[in-house]
Design a protein around this motif. Sequence first.
Motif, mmCIF file in Angstrom:
data_model
loop_
_atom_site.group_PDB
_atom_site.id
_atom_site.type_symbol
_atom_site.label_atom_id
_atom_site.label_comp_id
_atom_site.label_asym_id
_atom_site.label_seq_id
_atom_site.Cartn_x
_atom_site.Cartn_y
_atom_site.Cartn_z
ATOM 1 N N TYR A 1 68.326 -29.971 35.676
ATOM 2 C CA TYR A 1 67.329 -28.899 35.694
ATOM 3 C C TYR A 1 67.315 -28.283 37.088
ATOM 4 C CZ TYR A 1 62.896 -26.461 36.015
ATOM 5 O OH TYR A 1 61.941 -25.502 36.232
ATOM 6 N N VAL A 2 67.397 -26.968 37.145
ATOM 7 C CA VAL A 2 67.381 -26.238 38.408
ATOM 8 C C VAL A 2 66.228 -25.239 38.384
ATOM 9 C CG1 VAL A 2 68.652 -24.616 39.877
ATOM 10 C CG2 VAL A 2 69.867 -26.490 38.751
ATOM 11 N N SER A 3 65.403 -25.277 39.429
ATOM 12 C CA SER A 3 64.290 -24.326 39.539
ATOM 13 C C SER A 3 64.812 -22.951 39.940
ATOM 14 C CB SER A 3 63.281 -24.815 40.582
ATOM 15 O OG SER A 3 62.708 -26.043 40.200
ATOM 16 N N ASN A 4 63.944 -21.939 39.875
ATOM 17 C CA ASN A 4 64.313 -20.609 40.354
ATOM 18 C C ASN A 4 64.809 -20.696 41.798
ATOM 19 O OD1 ASN A 4 63.358 -19.388 37.963
ATOM 20 N ND2 ASN A 4 61.276 -19.274 38.775
ATOM 21 N N PHE A 5 65.887 -19.993 42.100
ATOM 22 C CA PHE A 5 66.346 -19.951 43.488
ATOM 23 C C PHE A 5 67.140 -18.687 43.742
ATOM 24 C CE2 PHE A 5 70.017 -21.731 41.339
ATOM 25 C CZ PHE A 5 71.125 -21.327 42.073
ATOM 26 N N GLU A 6 67.291 -18.376 45.022
ATOM 27 C CA GLU A 6 68.125 -17.275 45.472
ATOM 28 C C GLU A 6 69.203 -17.833 46.393
ATOM 29 O OE1 GLU A 6 65.720 -14.338 47.350
ATOM 30 O OE2 GLU A 6 64.479 -13.972 45.574
ATOM 31 N N ILE A 7 70.383 -17.231 46.351
ATOM 32 C CA ILE A 7 71.484 -17.689 47.194
ATOM 33 C C ILE A 7 72.272 -16.465 47.667
ATOM 34 C CG2 ILE A 7 72.991 -18.059 45.187
ATOM 35 C CD1 ILE A 7 74.185 -20.480 46.710
ATOM 36 N N ASN A 8 72.664 -16.475 48.921
ATOM 37 C CA ASN A 8 73.401 -15.345 49.482
ATOM 38 C C ASN A 8 74.837 -15.301 48.965
ATOM 39 O OD1 ASN A 8 71.158 -14.681 50.987
ATOM 40 N ND2 ASN A 8 71.949 -15.500 52.910
ATOM 41 N N GLY B 1 64.498 -19.953 58.338
ATOM 42 C CA GLY B 1 63.455 -20.085 57.341
ATOM 43 C C GLY B 1 64.009 -20.185 55.935
ATOM 44 N N MET B 2 65.253 -20.693 55.825
ATOM 45 C CA MET B 2 65.891 -20.847 54.529
ATOM 46 C C MET B 2 66.384 -22.290 54.406
ATOM 47 S SD MET B 2 67.823 -17.135 54.210
ATOM 48 C CE MET B 2 68.168 -17.279 52.456
ATOM 49 N N ARG C 1 76.383 -21.188 53.729
ATOM 50 C CA ARG C 1 75.785 -20.233 52.798
ATOM 51 C C ARG C 1 74.319 -20.626 52.624
ATOM 52 N NH1 ARG C 1 78.281 -16.996 49.148
ATOM 53 N NH2 ARG C 1 80.174 -18.258 49.116
ATOM 54 N N LEU C 2 73.434 -19.666 52.757
ATOM 55 C CA LEU C 2 72.002 -19.966 52.731
ATOM 56 C C LEU C 2 71.391 -19.704 51.353
ATOM 57 C CD1 LEU C 2 70.891 -18.438 56.158
ATOM 58 C CD2 LEU C 2 71.342 -20.852 55.610
ATOM 59 N N ALA C 3 70.335 -20.450 51.083
ATOM 60 C CA ALA C 3 69.585 -20.296 49.824
ATOM 61 C C ALA C 3 68.094 -20.406 50.125
ATOM 62 C CB ALA C 3 70.003 -21.384 48.824
ATOM 63 N N LYS C 4 67.297 -20.073 49.122
ATOM 64 C CA LYS C 4 65.841 -20.280 49.238
ATOM 65 C C LYS C 4 65.228 -20.289 47.836
ATOM 66 C CE LYS C 4 64.595 -15.423 50.013
ATOM 67 N NZ LYS C 4 63.903 -14.487 50.922
#
Length: 382
Positions: free
Chosen positions: A201-208, A291-292, A379-382
């Motif tokens: 299970y993966v929660s909502n996320f953003e990745i560059n 901050g990521m 590579r950054l995510a948040k």
Amino acid sequence: MNISEKYKYVRQQTVAICSHLQIEDYSIQIVKYASPAKWHLAHTTWFFETFILLPNVKNYKVFHADFNFLFNSYYNNAGDRILQANRGNMSRPSTNEIYAYRNYVDEKMQDFLKIARDKKILDLVVLGLNHEQQHQELLVTDVKYMLGNNPLFPVFHNDYNLVNDANSRNEIVKISEGVFEIGYQGNGFCYDNELGVHKVYVSNFEINKHLVTNDEYFEFMETGGYSDFNLWLDDGWSWVNDNQINGPMYWHKIKGEWFYYTLSGLQKVDKNAILCHINYYEANAFAEWKGMRLPTEFEWEVASKQLDWGKRWEWTNSAYLAYPNFKKENGAVGEYNGKFMSNRMVLRGASVATPKNHSRNTYRNFFTPSERWQFTGIRLAK
């Protein structure tokens, strides 16, 4: 390409990398983890002699009785071996003898492959070829470490910079929460640590889509990134201070300007190029500063089809552990990946030093958090 042609192709690629070396370069070992070129040439040959020819060719005669001791890496099932740190002490056997060893084993392997039909044995040959491709990348990185510690910063090859590539896209990928299948599901080759397909299970996320550039990392350095303990994991802060680190590996400040060693020689740092040669501690500290965070390996795999990957091995925030239903093979082959599932972090993707056709979005590379001589990036995510 049949198995004989594939064997010949992969083996020739290793020799091609070494063609740019001087004879004095072959035996040098600067640090424990960076093996000499001569050792890579011999060890990859030892793999085929030990695991293919000896068990399967009647009356096979080994090239040299001492080579199992000299060129076994970490396979306890295959017998005693020299210490890793002593690989650079072998001025003998000579480089010419090692090339003779390769030619001897290659000839025997080609004869064997003409008659080999057992799928299990042929699968082991394919593993050996992928093993050699791994060592081709290690060979490039080890040669760079050797030449990068030479006070003259010699050129390996003028067209072999490898750290001057830039991002093609600066976008963000958004992934909605859900349950995803992780692991290799194809019909081709993969390593055992990619097997054990399972759901996560993966929660909502953003990745560059883009990797961190030298210019972005400059800002981190210039604003005191290496002196602010609040950004660092405790182990990482100890590493920074114990080793007096103030920039990525191969970076040198000369007369107020930053230069870095490339395989094309010492050059001024290209601010637009993608950052390279940083470890997990540095990647994590940079993410904290921005901050990521670093993505987990599962997030990376889920998003991989939308990413531009393959230029740098990308640190993830996942410890290297077994997937559900992971099973080690019996004997020496079982030592290939499983016994390293401790104190290492997973990297995903591939790098500019990775051989063609040796990458998958399920490939799980792994190194200790302090290691940075590989072509690694962020590579950054948040």
